[in-house]
Design an enzyme around this catalytic site. Structure first.
Site, short mmCIF file in Angstrom:
data_model
loop_
_atom_site.label_atom_id
_atom_site.label_comp_id
_atom_site.label_asym_id
_atom_site.label_seq_id
_atom_site.Cartn_x
_atom_site.Cartn_y
_atom_site.Cartn_z
N LEU A 280 0.86 -1.20 0.00
CA LEU A 280 0.00 0.00 0.00
C LEU A 280 0.89 1.24 0.00
O LEU A 280 1.97 1.22 0.61
CB LEU A 280 -0.90 0.01 1.24
CG LEU A 280 -1.95 -1.12 1.32
CD1 LEU A 280 -2.75 -0.98 2.62
CD2 LEU A 280 -2.88 -1.10 0.11
N TYR A 337 3.37 0.04 -9.56
CA TYR A 337 3.20 -0.76 -10.79
C TYR A 337 2.18 -0.10 -11.72
O TYR A 337 2.41 0.04 -12.92
CB TYR A 337 2.76 -2.16 -10.38
CG TYR A 337 2.68 -3.16 -11.51
CD1 TYR A 337 3.82 -3.73 -12.06
CD2 TYR A 337 1.44 -3.56 -12.01
CE1 TYR A 337 3.73 -4.67 -13.08
CE2 TYR A 337 1.35 -4.50 -13.03
CZ TYR A 337 2.49 -5.05 -13.56
OH TYR A 337 2.40 -5.98 -14.58
N1 NAD Z 1 1.65 -12.26 -15.67
C1 NAD Z 1 0.66 -11.38 -15.77
O1 NAD Z 1 -0.49 -11.69 -15.46
C2 NAD Z 1 0.92 -9.99 -16.27
C3 NAD Z 1 -0.17 -9.10 -16.34
C4 NAD Z 1 0.04 -7.82 -16.81
C5 NAD Z 1 1.29 -7.43 -17.24
N2 NAD Z 1 2.35 -8.30 -17.17
C6 NAD Z 1 3.65 -7.81 -17.63
O2 NAD Z 1 4.19 -8.73 -18.57
C7 NAD Z 1 5.62 -8.71 -18.50
C8 NAD Z 1 6.15 -10.12 -18.27
O3 NAD Z 1 5.53 -10.65 -17.11
P1 NAD Z 1 5.78 -12.15 -16.59
O4 NAD Z 1 4.55 -12.52 -15.86
O5 NAD Z 1 6.26 -13.00 -17.69
O6 NAD Z 1 6.93 -11.88 -15.50
P2 NAD Z 1 8.13 -12.79 -15.02
O7 NAD Z 1 8.50 -12.26 -13.67
O8 NAD Z 1 7.80 -14.25 -15.14
O9 NAD Z 1 9.30 -12.46 -16.07
C9 NAD Z 1 9.88 -11.18 -16.15
C10 NAD Z 1 11.28 -11.31 -16.71
O10 NAD Z 1 11.85 -10.00 -16.75
C11 NAD Z 1 13.17 -10.09 -16.27
N3 NAD Z 1 13.63 -8.82 -15.71
C12 NAD Z 1 13.21 -8.22 -14.58
N4 NAD Z 1 13.92 -7.11 -14.34
C13 NAD Z 1 14.79 -6.98 -15.37
C14 NAD Z 1 15.81 -6.04 -15.68
N5 NAD Z 1 16.07 -5.01 -14.88
N6 NAD Z 1 16.54 -6.22 -16.80
C15 NAD Z 1 16.30 -7.29 -17.61
N7 NAD Z 1 15.36 -8.21 -17.36
C16 NAD Z 1 14.63 -8.07 -16.24
C17 NAD Z 1 13.12 -11.18 -15.20
O11 NAD Z 1 14.42 -11.69 -14.88
C18 NAD Z 1 12.19 -12.19 -15.84
O12 NAD Z 1 12.91 -13.12 -16.65
C19 NAD Z 1 5.95 -7.73 -17.36
O13 NAD Z 1 6.22 -6.46 -17.91
C20 NAD Z 1 4.69 -7.70 -16.54
O14 NAD Z 1 4.57 -6.50 -15.81
C21 NAD Z 1 2.18 -9.56 -16.69
#
Ligand code: NAD
Length: 432
Positions: A280, A337
């Site tokens: 929060l 976020y």
């Molecule tokens: N999973 C969901 O339901 C969902 C919903 C909305 C948006 N998203 C967005 O989709 C994208 C992927 O999500 P996900 O669920 O596959 O997440 P995840 O956590 O499984 O994968 C994210 C990847 O990004 C990499 N990463 C993080 N910080 C980094 C950095 N500084 N430099 C390089 N790589 C970095 C991580 O190591 C990881 O491999 C994200 O942008 C997330 O915000 C996901």
């Protein structure tokens, strides 16, 4: 992580019980597979109003009659007043019921005319119709609206929306701009052949699925992830015949280092890396705020600027950034976020027209809803279950759903799709 409720409702007792209790009835979605690629099923073309669109030249295999169409395309571009909306009802009313499970309804509309408020009212009405029909149609079927003036410019968009590749995209309104004939790929089955695509955060989750899908479409993939995830990034890259790049995208010189690693240039840039640090606002330390803003937004701005200015992103290039429905609707515990993902929408809306005019590069965003990944597996059980069901398809999406949407935006023939934010959320009720 598996959706046990979806498996349960797929059985006869499960269907019986959930119907009696008035619980959601998710239908298993038919997604794209190489086996299903050849036979789209009948696609029924209906018209309301007097249309000038040339749809028949597109080779979409449209028919004027079908008892059980896999897809229904309604050309309503000629609807210019409320009276003609009756033709929309007359066309859809007898046909909607017969659309197959996991079928598609695509409504074609015209851009709103600022000089004709009757036309604008009638065309905007199509948006309400689309979103409402999406919520009631059920059985894994989707409904989307495309606003266009030239059918040729929308071919890649229509192919995507009419296909199983768009299984989790519903209730969306997509604007298609002017036709650019340079986009037709030499090999329609591998449209990204000869192109290089870089995916940030490609070592796992959605990013890994994007890398796989772009490689399937012929791209040479560069899988970028943090040094701690280098092994995973290498595993993905090796499997796809690409290369891994161990780099923290928040490094101030990340753009320059990417440019140095890709002296031959880049065609497709996918900003997928993202993190959550929920709390929060009243309990959120500055570090949690800034780390999320830095990974999810500031680094996207920095690398986009660097790769456009250095010319690393070539003419005809594509950028797809990752927003989220949390950035559109807001979410308790996610001020950082939500801010970062809303920022992506602002970036896309502002830069897209200039990126296209000055660099010949399109810029769009995908906004995932609830997608089954490690990120959502970490959500507490009851909130996770609510998140999964609160959409028109009553289930979570899969990484492949975001990947297919990204592949459509990255397609060489999608040059007329620019500045769009496309939700991949099964028409989530959040922020709808
Ligand atoms: N999973 C969901 O339901 C969902 C919903 C909305 C948006 N998203 C967005 O989709 C994208 C992927 O999500 P996900 O669920 O596959 O997440 P995840 O956590 O499984 O994968 C994210 C990847 O990004 C990499 N990463 C993080 N910080 C980094 C950095 N500084 N430099 C390089 N790589 C970095 C991580 O190591 C990881 O491999 C994200 O942008 C997330 O915000 C996901």
């Amino acid at each position: 992580m598996a959706d046990r409720y979806l498996s349960f409702t797929g059985t006869a007792p499960g269907r019986f019980l959930t119907r009696r209790l008035g619980l959601p009835q998710p239908a298993p979605l038919k997604r794209w597979s190489p086996e299903r690629a050849g036979s789209p099923g009948d696609r029924l073309l209906l018209t309301a109003g007097k249309s000038d669109l040339q749809l028949t030249d597109l080779g979409l295999d449209l028919t004027a009659s079908s008892e059980k169409p896999a897809a229904l395309l309604l050309d309503a571009t000629g609807v210019r007043d409320v009276e003609t909306l009756a033709e929309v009802h007359a066309a859809l009313h007898p046909a909607v019921r017969s659309v197959a499970e996991s079928g598609r309804v695509v409504v074609l509309g015209a851009p709103l005319d600022p000089t004709d408020h009757h036309q604008a009212a009638a065309q905007q009405a199509l948006e309400g119709l689309t979103r409402s029909l999406g919520k009631e149609i059920g059985r894994g079927r989707t409904v989307n609206l495309v606003r266009l003036t030239d059918a040729r410019a929308a071919e890649s968009t229509l192919r995507f929306l009419l296909s199983p590749k768009s299984a989790y995209v519903s209730g969306q309104v997509i604007e298609v701009g002017a036709y650019d004939e340079s986009g037709a790929p030499a090999d329609p089955d591998r449209p990204l052949t000869g192109r290089t695509a870089l995916i940030t955060g490609g070592a796992r989750g959605i990013g890994e699925a994007v890398a796989e899908t772009l490689a399937r479409d012929g791209a040479r993939v560069v899988v970028l992830d943090v040094p701690q995830a280098e092994q995973d990034a290498r595993r993905v890259a090796d499997r796809l015949g690409g290369i891994a790049l161990a780099l923290d995208i928040t490094a101030p010189d990340a753009g320059e280092r990417i440019a140095a690693a890709l002296p031959d240039g880049l065609d497709v840039l996918i900003h997928n890396a993202g993190i959550t640090r929920d709390r929060l606002l009243v309990n959120m330390p500055a570090e949690r705020w800034s780390s999320v803003l830095d990974v999810n937004l500031a680094s996207v701005l920095r690398t986009t600027d660097a790769l456009l200015e250095s010319g690393t992103l070539r003419q005809g290039g594509r950028i797809v950034a990752t927003a989220s429905i949390a950035g559109l609707a807001g979410n308790a515990g996610q001020t950082n976020y939500g801010a970062s993902k809303a920022g992506i929408v602002g970036l896309v809306r502002s830069l897209a027209p200039r990126a296209l005019a000055e660099h010949g590069v399109t810029l769009n965003a995908v906004a995932p809803g609830f997608i089954e990944t490690k990120m959502t597996a970490a959500i507490p059980l009851f909130i996770r279950e609510a998140g999964r069901r609160m959409n028109s398809l009553a289930q979570g999406g899969l990484p492949i759903d975001v990947a297919e949407t990204t592949a459509w935006l990255a397609h060489p023939a999608s040059g007329a799709v620019n500045g769009q934010v496309v939700r991949v959320c099964g028409q989530s009720l959040l922020g709808a």
